[in-house]
Design a protein around this motif. Structure first.
Motif, PDB file in Angstrom:
ATOM      1  N   SER A 123      22.169   1.984  33.160  1.00  0.00           N
ATOM      2  CA  SER A 123      22.111   1.326  34.476  1.00  0.00           C
ATOM      3  C   SER A 123      22.722   0.217  34.390  1.00  0.00           C
ATOM      4  O   SER A 123      22.927  -0.384  33.533  1.00  0.00           O
ATOM      5  CB  SER A 123      20.605   1.530  34.612  1.00  0.00           C
ATOM      6  OG  SER A 123      20.004   0.576  33.875  1.00  0.00           O
ATOM      7  N   PHE A 124      22.871  -0.100  36.031  1.00  0.00           N
ATOM      8  CA  PHE A 124      23.592  -1.713  35.909  1.00  0.00           C
ATOM      9  C   PHE A 124      23.256  -1.986  37.482  1.00  0.00           C
ATOM     10  O   PHE A 124      22.631  -0.956  38.251  1.00  0.00           O
ATOM     11  CB  PHE A 124      25.112  -1.635  35.796  1.00  0.00           C
ATOM     12  CG  PHE A 124      25.713  -0.750  36.516  1.00  0.00           C
ATOM     13  CD1 PHE A 124      25.777   0.628  36.252  1.00  0.00           C
ATOM     14  CD2 PHE A 124      26.502  -1.253  37.759  1.00  0.00           C
ATOM     15  CE1 PHE A 124      26.516   1.666  37.095  1.00  0.00           C
ATOM     16  CE2 PHE A 124      27.004  -0.184  38.574  1.00  0.00           C
ATOM     17  CZ  PHE A 124      27.167   1.125  38.175  1.00  0.00           C
TER      18      PHE A 124
ATOM     19  N   ALA B  27      23.432  -5.152  33.223  1.00  0.00           N
ATOM     20  CA  ALA B  27      23.575  -3.801  32.731  1.00  0.00           C
ATOM     21  C   ALA B  27      23.043  -3.677  31.245  1.00  0.00           C
ATOM     22  O   ALA B  27      22.652  -4.553  30.719  1.00  0.00           O
ATOM     23  CB  ALA B  27      25.054  -3.497  32.666  1.00  0.00           C
ATOM     24  N   GLY B  28      22.500  -2.385  31.217  1.00  0.00           N
ATOM     25  CA  GLY B  28      22.170  -1.989  29.886  1.00  0.00           C
ATOM     26  C   GLY B  28      20.837  -2.173  29.579  1.00  0.00           C
ATOM     27  O   GLY B  28      19.749  -2.450  30.425  1.00  0.00           O
TER      28      GLY B  28
END
Lengths: 277, 444
Positions: free
Chosen positions: B192-193, B219-220
């Motif tokens: 996801s970001f 992100a991450g």
């Protein structure tokens, strides 16, 4: 985000009908040394990972691939093309977006001489797992595990100064002063016996003189000798056990008896001397 | 609907005193006017069932106030005002910090819009993404919008029940800075970001955002979605990236065919931790004494064997009582004078629940020492205790009395006494025949 919901639903309704699959075309990696000499260059397979890659402190890694829509065979530019570097042991992670042209061609370069900030801290001997994450609003998402990468050891992630107090701290033991050392007991014992040497002389001389003690048990002399003995005993008892107040009390009582007995004894001695004369 | 109300009534009658917080039951819910109370009925009813008193208020109202005459009026505050730009004066960010110093727990929900709370979050070491960039994830492929994300719940957090199903989330992520007081509860999925684009054309802007230095790209899996913060002094604050995670809609949405989302249990666990129900510890008593004695002393001597013991309880929300707890296996004791001289582990005493005890030798330095317990672990209440005790050098009669090196001196002194006694006895008891004879012979 509430106002954009209807638009999303519309887009996804469209997408659900044609959620086309993406695929990677000709992925390839190359490791170059600092003098641009090719150390390793292989095509990547999405089904089988290659042998782990190793980068030295001045090497560079180049990654190229093209993102295709599988059904149409055309290159597409997806919304999200990320490389994820992940250290499984420490949990450190770094995400690096990859620039993709509108034709789907992507190129990524990692130069260890100037590493990007997104590379997580690495420890010696532990590889980073590298994954390619491709996401799109109109296509099905794609996640590919590319390879394992060994990087040179980096500085560890900086820690907050208070962090150590949130874990058990190392135990501290106090070094005590060593016990006081005494000389060997044999030497003390021998010295104690040596101290008794004058008694030998005294007892010897007394044996030679043989003094007589005819008045020892006489009732006027004996009490005083007994009180003298009691005083000596009190002194030894004080040395072993008593406190000052107690010894003064007992000594005080005893001194009354001693004075009376002593007067009588010494008067008797005087009379004896005068009487004889 | 009726069945639900009937069930609630029965439950309410049966369990009116269950699962209360250890610090109080009054909760103020600040709900912004856009949000409907009924959309969160499962969450609020769950809290009421546990025994909390909920009071509702909008952000702009000034009544009921959270702070009156420097006293906190409520034990806990829930701030579901993610898009309100103006708050009443008693819940501005500065007032919220004052509230924390009065030991009030907070549960705060954020949104992609910029509000005064966006400027409060960095004080808690959270870095928020730019306004208007919600969290999106294209994984797993699903028929909800990219901003509504099923998040797998990690099984390693002591705050959450084990084996929770994935949780629906919508909102913003935050980047966690290096602060040990932060307690991560739910982290973002790795794919996801945060992005404001709505179509694939936004791809270039994402790459450009990452090229910007600093926190260019959110992100991450290192991003937090629900993060707790354990403030010094005890109060707990939980920051949630979006208010929808508490909504009935997300609770009832399925994550997979036939699998209910874990939202209901998740938000109950988060509320339980924030309101000091779970993972709440306290030190009941602390005592010290010499090894073979029963009562503590006012001062101790160097090189004494000291015994230190403490009783620790944990709050049990089901019985609403503090129960002795022997489950801490890494408790440490420090015996400190300016710096720790001794640091040992304080193990639990088998057989006595809640008691931890250790025996150690006092250092051979004299001075004023402290028994210090300073136990901080992520998610658990900080246990801190400090007991001052003087340690004095031995008194004149506490040294070893009879030494082997002194035997010759003992023998000498006793010899002298004995010699005096024998000589006196001989002189008192003897007679002067010898001198009489010589005197007599002289006169002749």
């Amino acid at each position: 985000m509430y106002s954009l919901r209807p638009l999303f639903w519309l887009l996804l309704a469209v997408a659900a009908v044609q959620a086309s699959v993406l695929s990677l075309q000709s992925p390839r990696f190359t490791i170059l040394s600092s003098s641009a000499e090719q150390l390793r260059s292989e095509p990547l397979s999405v089904t089988q990972k290659p042998a782990p890659l190793t980068l030295g402190a001045s090497d560079a890694l180049k990654l190229t691939f093209q993102v295709l829509d599988k059904d149409e065979g055309k290159g597409v530019q997806p919304h999200q093309t990320f490389l994820r570097f992940y250290d499984e042991i420490s949990g450190e992670e770094g995400i690096q977006p990859v620039r993709v042209t509108s034709g789907g061609k992507a190129k990524f370069e990692l130069n260890m001489a100037r590493p990007p900030a997104s590379i997580p801290p690495t420890s010696a001997g532990i590889p980073l797992k590298v994954e390619l994450i491709i996401g799109s609003f109109v296509h099905s998402p794609l996640k590919v595990e590319l390879f394992e990468l060994f990087l040179p050891e980096s500085h560890p992630a900086p820690q907050h100064p208070d962090e150590a107090s949130f874990h058990p701290l190392p135990p501290i033991h106090h070094t005590f002063r060593p016990e006081q050392k005494l000389p060997p007991r044999i030497i003390s014992a021998v010295s104690a016996v040596l101290v008794l040497a004058p008694w030998v002389v005294l007892v010897g001389l007394w044996g030679h003189i043989r003094p007589s003690v005819p008045y020892l048990l006489s009732p006027s002399i004996l009490p005083f000798i007994v009180t003298l003995g009691a005083f000596e005993t009190l002194l030894v008892w004080y040395w072993v056990d008593l406190k000052l107040g107690q010894v003064l009390l007992y000594g005080g009582i005893l001194s009354v008896f001693a004075a009376l007995a002593g007067r009588q004894a010494l008067a008797t001695k005087g009379d004896l001397r005068v009487g004889r004369k | 609907m009726f069945v639900r109300w009937a069930l609630l009534l029965v439950l309410g009658l049966v369990s009116w005193a269950t699962a209360k917080s250890s610090t109080g039951d009054s909760v103020l819910v600040i709900l912004e006017p856009n949000l409907d109370k009924d959309n969160f009925s499962i969450f609020f009813d769950g809290l009421r069932e546990k025994g909390y008193d909920l009071t509702f208020r909008s952000p702009k109202d000034t009544h009921p106030p959270v702070l009156e005459h420097e006293h906190a009026q409520f034990s806990h505050v829930i701030l579901f005002a993610p898009e309100t730009k103006i708050f009443a004066s008693d819940i501005t960010p500065q007032s919220l910090v004052t509230l924390l110093s009065k030991n009030t727990n907070l549960l705060i929900a954020l949104s992609p819009k910029q509000t005064p709370l966006t400027s409060l979050a960095p004080e808690f070491s959270l870095v928020l993404p730019p306004p208007g960039t919600p969290l999106i994830s294209h994984f797993p492929e699903r028929d909800t919008p990219a901003t509504v994300i099923p998040v797998n719940v990690s099984s390693s957090s002591p705050i959450l029940t084990q084996g929770l199903a994935p949780v629906w989330f919508s909102g913003i992520p935050f980047s966690l800075q290096n602060n040990p007081l932060l307690v991560p509860i739910l982290n973002a999925p790795p794919e996801s970001f945060a992005s404001d684009s709505e179509s694939d054309n936004g791809a270039d802007s994402i790459v450009e955002a990452a090229d910007k230095g600093g926190e260019g790209l959110w992100a991450g899996s290192q991003l937090g979605l629900v993060t707790g913060f354990h403030a010094l002094g005890g109060p707990r604050v939980t920051w949630v990236g979006g208010v929808d995670i508490f909504s009935d809609e997300y609770i009832q949405k399925e994550v997979a065919k036939g699998v209910e989302s874990g939202n209901e249990q998740f938000i109950a666990d988060v509320a339980a931790w924030t309101f000091q129900e779970s993972l709440a510890l306290r030190i009941d008593s602390v005592s010290h004494r010499r090894l073979n004695e029963t009562e503590p002393r006012e001062t101790y001597t160097t090189n004494d064997q000291l015994v230190f013991s403490t009783h620790i309880s944990k709050y049990n929300p089901e019985t609403a009582a503090w129960e002795p707890y022997s489950g801490i296996d890494d408790l440490q004791l420090e015996f400190t004078m300016l710096d720790p001289h001794i640091r040992t582990s304080l193990p639990p005493v088998p057989g006595t629940p809640g008691e931890y005890s250790v025996t150690f030798r006092a250092p051979d330095r004299h001075g004023v020492f402290k028994f210090v317990i300073n136990h901080k672990r992520k998610g658990w209440t900080h246990l801190q205790s400090s007991t001052v005790v003087p340690v004095v050098p031995p008194r004149h009669d506490e040294y070893p009395r009879f030494l082997s090196a002194a035997w010759p001196y003992y023998v000498g002194a006793i010899s002298t006494s004995l010699g005096f006694f024998l000589f006196s006895a001989l002189w008192l008891a003897g007679d002067d025949r010898e001198s009489k004879k010589t005197k007599g012979s002289k006169t002749e």
